[in-house]
Write a protein that holds these residues in place. Structure first.
Motif, short mmCIF file in Angstrom:
data_model
loop_
_atom_site.label_atom_id
_atom_site.label_comp_id
_atom_site.label_asym_id
_atom_site.label_seq_id
_atom_site.Cartn_x
_atom_site.Cartn_y
_atom_site.Cartn_z
N LEU A 132 0.81 -1.21 0.00
CA LEU A 132 0.00 0.00 0.00
C LEU A 132 0.84 1.26 0.00
O LEU A 132 0.47 2.27 -0.59
N THR A 133 1.99 1.21 0.65
CA THR A 133 2.76 2.44 0.79
C THR A 133 4.19 2.38 0.22
O THR A 133 4.68 3.36 -0.29
N ASN A 134 4.84 1.20 0.30
CA ASN A 134 6.25 1.16 -0.07
C ASN A 134 6.50 0.85 -1.53
O ASN A 134 7.63 0.72 -1.95
N SER A 135 5.44 0.65 -2.28
CA SER A 135 5.69 0.18 -3.63
C SER A 135 4.89 1.01 -4.62
O SER A 135 3.82 1.53 -4.30
N ASN A 136 5.45 1.15 -5.82
CA ASN A 136 4.72 1.88 -6.86
C ASN A 136 3.98 0.93 -7.79
O ASN A 136 3.69 1.26 -8.92
N CYS A 137 3.76 -0.29 -7.30
CA CYS A 137 3.06 -1.27 -8.14
C CYS A 137 1.68 -0.74 -8.51
O CYS A 137 1.15 0.18 -7.88
N ARG A 138 1.09 -1.34 -9.54
CA ARG A 138 -0.25 -0.92 -9.98
C ARG A 138 -1.27 -1.98 -9.60
O ARG A 138 -1.02 -3.18 -9.75
N ILE A 139 -2.43 -1.51 -9.15
CA ILE A 139 -3.53 -2.44 -8.83
C ILE A 139 -4.69 -2.17 -9.78
O ILE A 139 -5.21 -1.05 -9.83
N LEU A 140 -5.08 -3.21 -10.51
CA LEU A 140 -6.32 -3.12 -11.30
C LEU A 140 -7.38 -3.81 -10.47
O LEU A 140 -7.25 -5.00 -10.16
N TYR A 141 -8.39 -3.07 -10.10
CA TYR A 141 -9.44 -3.65 -9.23
C TYR A 141 -10.74 -3.78 -10.03
O TYR A 141 -11.17 -2.84 -10.69
N LEU A 142 -11.35 -4.96 -9.94
CA LEU A 142 -12.60 -5.19 -10.68
C LEU A 142 -13.66 -5.77 -9.77
O LEU A 142 -13.41 -6.71 -9.00
N CYS A 143 -14.86 -5.20 -9.85
CA CYS A 143 -16.00 -5.77 -9.12
C CYS A 143 -17.21 -5.79 -10.04
O CYS A 143 -17.11 -5.37 -11.21
N ARG A 144 -18.32 -6.25 -9.51
CA ARG A 144 -19.50 -6.49 -10.35
C ARG A 144 -20.76 -6.29 -9.52
O ARG A 144 -20.70 -6.43 -8.28
N ASN A 145 -21.85 -6.03 -10.17
CA ASN A 145 -23.12 -5.93 -9.45
C ASN A 145 -23.26 -7.13 -8.51
O ASN A 145 -23.12 -8.28 -8.94
N PRO A 146 -23.54 -6.87 -7.22
CA PRO A 146 -23.56 -7.99 -6.27
C PRO A 146 -24.59 -9.07 -6.60
O PRO A 146 -24.39 -10.23 -6.26
N LYS A 147 -25.67 -8.71 -7.28
CA LYS A 147 -26.68 -9.73 -7.60
C LYS A 147 -26.10 -10.71 -8.64
O LYS A 147 -26.26 -11.92 -8.51
N ASP A 148 -25.40 -10.18 -9.63
CA ASP A 148 -24.77 -11.07 -10.62
C ASP A 148 -23.58 -11.82 -10.02
O ASP A 148 -23.35 -12.99 -10.33
N ALA A 149 -22.82 -11.12 -9.17
CA ALA A 149 -21.66 -11.78 -8.53
C ALA A 149 -22.16 -12.96 -7.70
O ALA A 149 -21.57 -14.05 -7.70
N PHE A 150 -23.27 -12.75 -6.99
CA PHE A 150 -23.81 -13.82 -6.16
C PHE A 150 -24.26 -15.01 -7.01
O PHE A 150 -23.93 -16.17 -6.73
N VAL A 151 -25.03 -14.74 -8.04
CA VAL A 151 -25.55 -15.83 -8.89
C VAL A 151 -24.39 -16.60 -9.53
O VAL A 151 -24.37 -17.84 -9.55
N SER A 152 -23.39 -15.87 -10.00
CA SER A 152 -22.24 -16.52 -10.62
C SER A 152 -21.49 -17.39 -9.59
O SER A 152 -21.10 -18.52 -9.87
N MET A 153 -21.35 -16.86 -8.39
CA MET A 153 -20.67 -17.58 -7.30
C MET A 153 -21.44 -18.87 -6.94
O MET A 153 -20.86 -19.92 -6.72
N TRP A 154 -22.75 -18.74 -6.86
CA TRP A 154 -23.58 -19.90 -6.50
C TRP A 154 -23.40 -21.03 -7.53
O TRP A 154 -23.17 -22.18 -7.18
N HIS A 155 -23.45 -20.66 -8.80
CA HIS A 155 -23.23 -21.67 -9.85
C HIS A 155 -21.84 -22.27 -9.72
O HIS A 155 -21.65 -23.48 -9.82
N PHE A 156 -20.86 -21.40 -9.49
CA PHE A 156 -19.46 -21.85 -9.45
C PHE A 156 -19.22 -22.81 -8.29
O PHE A 156 -18.67 -23.89 -8.47
N LEU A 157 -19.67 -22.42 -7.10
CA LEU A 157 -19.41 -23.27 -5.93
C LEU A 157 -20.09 -24.63 -6.08
O LEU A 157 -19.54 -25.66 -5.69
N ASN A 158 -21.26 -24.63 -6.66
CA ASN A 158 -21.92 -25.92 -6.86
C ASN A 158 -21.23 -26.74 -7.95
O ASN A 158 -21.23 -27.97 -7.90
#
Ligand code: A3P
Length: 312
Positions: A132-158
């Motif tokens: 967070l502080t000592n490095s100049n690395c780059r972070i690409l952060y991606l998220c998604r609508n929680p309703k779709d993230a949940f449905v996708s997760m449910w399918h995946f875990l099963n």
């Protein structure tokens, strides 16, 4: 400087242990991995050129990996020699908590080509100070609508549940998701922490949403290239390089490659490569969630994110 990569891996493992309670299964064994990653591994010192792909699970990690790899390596390959055509994306950009420190346990990170690309689902609260502080690395952060993230997760875990295990019902999985009991959850805190970091340090973190990327992939490819320090020249844009990358990494293309249709993520696990490619649709939640579930999830999202600037 501290060896942040090892620190990162150890913290990821703790986070998996803490958050995978109940029946939301991560589908991975962490005990042996934890036992081995206390020591330094070669190449685990930070590099300013390191790139981290951090996502909430089921938000399009595979897609972001493919795009990042294609952007930063575009001068090394032609469209027909790109390793994405023959390698499953989890192996073009390894997860700390899976390919690097779980399957390998003692990886030689010095052998990775610069810029090193790493992926993780680890939340902000478990990130080491050095990243967070000592490095100049780059972070690409991606998220998604929680309703779709949940449905996708449910399918995946099963789909990854082991033989003999009962599938988790939608209702039960939904209650766990709402309580934050999902791998690397709670979902909202994960999103909000990286959102705040991206506002504080816009050169360090680029905050992306799946829905926005789907709506205009090419402008996001350009934005990512600028952020990562690999901007497209006007000649490249004219030659259609951005479009080429977009097509190479599209769901339609990647999901139809032989390497992604067949085989297992790792012979030690029974996770087939193809389960990372399901529908890739925005709004598939409407085919799964009841009216009550929609209201409940929207209410939690409103409560947690209202006034923050993050909207789904
Ligand atoms: P669905 O389950 O809604 O289809 P992750 O890679 O983080 O595990 O996320 C998986 C989700 O991303 C799945 O969503 C999957 O279909 C979708 N996905 C996979 N490859 C994609 C691509 N190239 N473009 C867009 N979405 C993709």
């Amino acid at each position: 400087m501290t060896s942040y990569l090892v620190d990162f891996a150890v913290r990821s493992s703790r986070c998996i242990l803490q958050l995978c309670e109940g029946r939301a299964r991560p589908g991975m064994k962490v005990a042996s991995w934890l036992a081995t990653c206390g020591g330094r591994t070669p190449g685990s010192d930070p590099c300013d050129t390191d790139i981290f792909i951090i996502t909430t699970p089921k938000s399009g990690t595979v897609w972001l990996k493919a795009l990042s790899f294609a952007i930063v390596n575009r001068s090394n390959y032609t469209p027909s020699t790109n390793p994405l055509l023959t390698t499953n994306p989890p192996y073009t950009i390894p997860f700390f908590e899976i390919q690097l420190y779980h399957y390998n346990q003692n990886p030689d990170l010095s052998k990775l080509q610069s810029p090193r690309l790493f992926a993780t689902h680890i939340p902000y609260s478990s990130l080491p100070e050095s990243i967070l502080t000592n490095s100049n690395c780059r972070i690409l952060y991606l998220c998604r609508n929680p309703k779709d993230a949940f449905v996708s997760m449910w399918h995946f875990l099963n789909s990854i549940s082991e033989d003999g295990q009962m599938p988790v019902g939608l209702d039960e999985a939904f209650q766990l998701f709402c309580k934050g009991a999902i791998p690397f959850g709670p979902f909202w805190e994960h999103v909000l922490d990286f959102w705040k970091l991206s506002l504080e340090k816009p050169k360090h973190v680029l905050f992306l949403k799946y829905e926005d990327m789907k709506a205009d992939t090419n402008s996001h490819i350009k934005k990512m290239a600028d952020f990562l320090g690999y901007p497209f020249s006007s000649q490249e844009v004219e030659k259609g390089v951005v479009d080429e990358i977009s097509k190479l990494c599209s769901f339609e293309h990647l999901s139809n490659l032989e390497v992604n249709k067949t085989g297992l993520i790792d012979p030690r696990e029974k996770i087939p490569n193809h389960i990372f490619f399901r529908k890739a649709k925005v709004g598939d939640w409407s085919n799964h969630l009841t009216q009550q579930m929609i209201l409940e999830l929207d209410e939690i999202t409103k409560e947690k994110l209202n006034g923050t600037g993050v909207m789904f």
